[in-house]
Design a protein around this motif. Structure first.
Motif, PDB file in Angstrom:
ATOM      1  N   LEU A 165       0.827  -1.146  -0.149  1.00 38.25           N
ATOM      2  CA  LEU A 165      -0.084  -0.034  -0.158  1.00 38.25           C
ATOM      3  C   LEU A 165       0.670   1.142  -0.008  1.00 38.25           C
ATOM      4  N   ASN A 166       0.518   2.469  -0.521  1.00 41.74           N
ATOM      5  CA  ASN A 166       1.271   3.544  -0.420  1.00 41.74           C
ATOM      6  C   ASN A 166       1.022   4.118   0.816  1.00 41.74           C
ATOM      7  N   HIS A 167       2.092   5.189   1.186  1.00 45.83           N
ATOM      8  CA  HIS A 167       2.410   5.309   2.653  1.00 45.83           C
ATOM      9  C   HIS A 167       0.995   5.988   3.332  1.00 45.83           C
ATOM     10  N   ASN A 168       0.513   6.755   2.670  1.00 47.21           N
ATOM     11  CA  ASN A 168      -0.548   7.389   3.258  1.00 47.21           C
ATOM     12  C   ASN A 168      -1.688   6.637   3.922  1.00 47.21           C
ATOM     13  N   THR A 169      -2.064   5.782   2.608  1.00 51.09           N
ATOM     14  CA  THR A 169      -3.112   4.687   2.753  1.00 51.09           C
ATOM     15  C   THR A 169      -2.864   3.834   3.857  1.00 51.09           C
ATOM     16  N   ILE A 203       8.268  -1.460  11.194  1.00 47.79           N
ATOM     17  CA  ILE A 203       9.544  -1.649  10.344  1.00 47.79           C
ATOM     18  C   ILE A 203       9.203  -0.967   8.822  1.00 47.79           C
ATOM     19  N   THR A 204       8.057  -1.166   8.426  1.00 49.16           N
ATOM     20  CA  THR A 204       7.742  -0.488   7.045  1.00 49.16           C
ATOM     21  C   THR A 204       8.229   0.848   7.228  1.00 49.16           C
ATOM     22  N   CYS A 205       7.817   1.670   8.077  1.00 52.25           N
ATOM     23  CA  CYS A 205       8.128   2.944   8.366  1.00 52.25           C
ATOM     24  C   CYS A 205       9.697   3.437   8.294  1.00 52.25           C
ATOM     25  N   ILE A 206      10.065   2.478   8.946  1.00 50.63           N
ATOM     26  CA  ILE A 206      11.762   2.576   9.215  1.00 50.63           C
ATOM     27  C   ILE A 206      12.209   2.469   7.821  1.00 50.63           C
ATOM     28  N   GLU A 207      11.726   1.305   7.163  1.00 52.44           N
ATOM     29  CA  GLU A 207      12.587   1.141   5.722  1.00 52.44           C
ATOM     30  C   GLU A 207      12.169   2.290   4.648  1.00 52.44           C
ATOM     31  N   ARG A 208      11.139   2.941   4.906  1.00 52.84           N
ATOM     32  CA  ARG A 208      10.902   4.171   4.131  1.00 52.84           C
ATOM     33  C   ARG A 208      11.348   5.425   4.533  1.00 52.84           C
ATOM     34  N   ASN A 209      12.068   5.451   5.720  1.00 53.60           N
ATOM     35  CA  ASN A 209      12.665   6.550   6.337  1.00 53.60           C
ATOM     36  C   ASN A 209      11.775   7.621   6.842  1.00 53.60           C
ATOM     37  N   GLU A 210      10.437   6.960   6.941  1.00 56.45           N
ATOM     38  CA  GLU A 210       9.445   8.008   7.598  1.00 56.45           C
ATOM     39  C   GLU A 210       9.383   7.896   9.141  1.00 56.45           C
ATOM     40  N   TRP A 211      10.322   8.790   9.559  1.00 53.13           N
ATOM     41  CA  TRP A 211      10.809   8.903  11.171  1.00 53.13           C
ATOM     42  C   TRP A 211       9.592   9.047  12.235  1.00 53.13           C
ATOM     43  N   MET A 212       8.828  10.238  11.712  1.00 52.94           N
ATOM     44  CA  MET A 212       7.670  10.733  12.668  1.00 52.94           C
ATOM     45  C   MET A 212       6.682   9.482  12.841  1.00 52.94           C
ATOM     46  N   ASP A 213       6.272   8.724  11.532  1.00 47.31           N
ATOM     47  CA  ASP A 213       5.317   7.679  11.809  1.00 47.31           C
ATOM     48  C   ASP A 213       5.830   6.608  12.331  1.00 47.31           C
ATOM     49  N   ALA A 214       7.205   6.304  12.314  1.00 44.36           N
ATOM     50  CA  ALA A 214       7.692   4.938  12.716  1.00 44.36           C
ATOM     51  C   ALA A 214       7.607   5.206  14.457  1.00 44.36           C
ATOM     52  N   LEU A 215       8.004   6.489  14.806  1.00 45.20           N
ATOM     53  CA  LEU A 215       7.727   6.843  16.328  1.00 45.20           C
ATOM     54  C   LEU A 215       6.268   6.804  16.999  1.00 45.20           C
TER      55      LEU A 215
END
Length: 305
Positions: A165-169, A203-215
């Motif tokens: 899925l795309n990140h926003n979805t 883990i998906t957020c970390i792979e995508r470098n989406e740091w705020m979402d990972a937190l």
């Protein structure tokens, strides 16, 4: 399923527990009606059927499992086949599974199409070839958005397509599930699925470098309060935390902690997990070495100038 099979299975479990018809009838059911149900002479209403199951101390999931001749439902059977093929990196086997799924008579049914898309996603991961269309991903995301109540099926479907899925979805759907944490906590199977979903999203957020979402997911996972027996979840969380620390903060000590996690998975023969963990680590170390090499080249150019 026939009425006779339900009744006979109920009778089998009732007698195996040493309970008479009178024992079960104490819950508000009549002995004569239960007897007719067990002998294929009458049905039970849903409410009375649940009363009967409560009287013999049998969860509905256990009864359904017995009705299916002690096999899991078709979707879980499919997921098990996919996991096996992925763990063995069997591309040809996955292609055969896709063909067999597409040839099914009910292939036009919505759930059958979701199963086909799910196989395509995993086949695409294995082979590196394109199998999934953007429209197919939209089809799954539209269904998940339209489902007002997410049950076991929806949780499994989302968990197994989260990386496509795309990140926003992904974030909108995952956050909605996290908001329902209190509801799912009382359903053991769904609670564990929700925890696994949060780990996958983290883990998906970390792979995508989406740091705020990972937190965000790191915080949600703290609410899970994994017990000592939930070692797998605790291990994956520890690995993910250190993967975050390595990628975001370039903390080289995190590598040691990640290697400890890999060693733990090998110790219990979880080879597929250890391979996945090693791939994550190797990718990050290659990126780190490339960064060092570029820095050395840049410094060398400055010196030469």
């Amino acid at each position: 399923m026939t009425r006779m099979k339900y009744g006979k299975i109920f009778k089998k479990f009732r007698e195996s527990r040493g309970l008479s018809l009178k024992n079960v009838a104490k819950s508000g059911l009549s002995s004569s009606h239960l007897s007719r149900f067990e002998n294929d002479e009458a049905d039970l209403t849903i409410s009375k059927f649940f009363l009967a199951l409560d009287a013999i101390h049998m969860p509905i999931e256990e009864f359904v499992y017995a009705v299916r001749d002690f096999r899991r439902d078709d979707f879980n059977e499919l997921l098990e086949k996919i996991r096996y093929l992925v763990s063995n990196r069997d591309i040809d086997g996955m292609k055969k599974l896709l063909i067999s799924q597409m040839e099914k008579k009910d292939k036009k049914e919505p759930f059958a199409s979701f199963n086909t898309i799910l196989i395509k996603i995993r086949l695409q991961d294995l082979s590196g070839e394109t199998y999934v269309t953007d429209q197919e991903i939209v089809t799954i995301s539209d269904y998940l958005f339209s489902a007002e109540y997410w049950g076991y099926y929806e949780l499994l479907l989302f968990m197994n397509t989260i990386d496509a899925l795309n990140h926003n979805t992904m974030m909108i759907l995952a956050k909605e599930m996290c908001h329902r944490l209190d509801f799912y906590r009382d359903i053991p199977n769904n609670r564990r699925l929700l925890a696994t979903m949060s780990l996958n999203a983290y883990i998906t957020c970390i792979e995508r470098n989406e740091w705020m979402d990972a937190l965000y997911f790191e915080k949600q996972l703290k609410y899970c309060n994994f017990s000592e027996t939930e070692m797998y979840e605790k291990l994956v969380l520890h690995y993910a935390n250190n993967l975050y620390d390595l990628k975001k903060n370039n903390n080289r000590h995190a590598v040691l902690e990640m290697r400890k996690c890999i060693a733990a998975t090998k110790l219990v023969d979880s080879n597929q997990i250890s391979i996945k963990f090693e791939n994550y680590l190797q990718k990050e170390q290659i990126g780190y070495m490339l960064g060092i090499s570029n820095m050395i080249i840049f410094v060398f150019i400055l010196i030469c100038n």
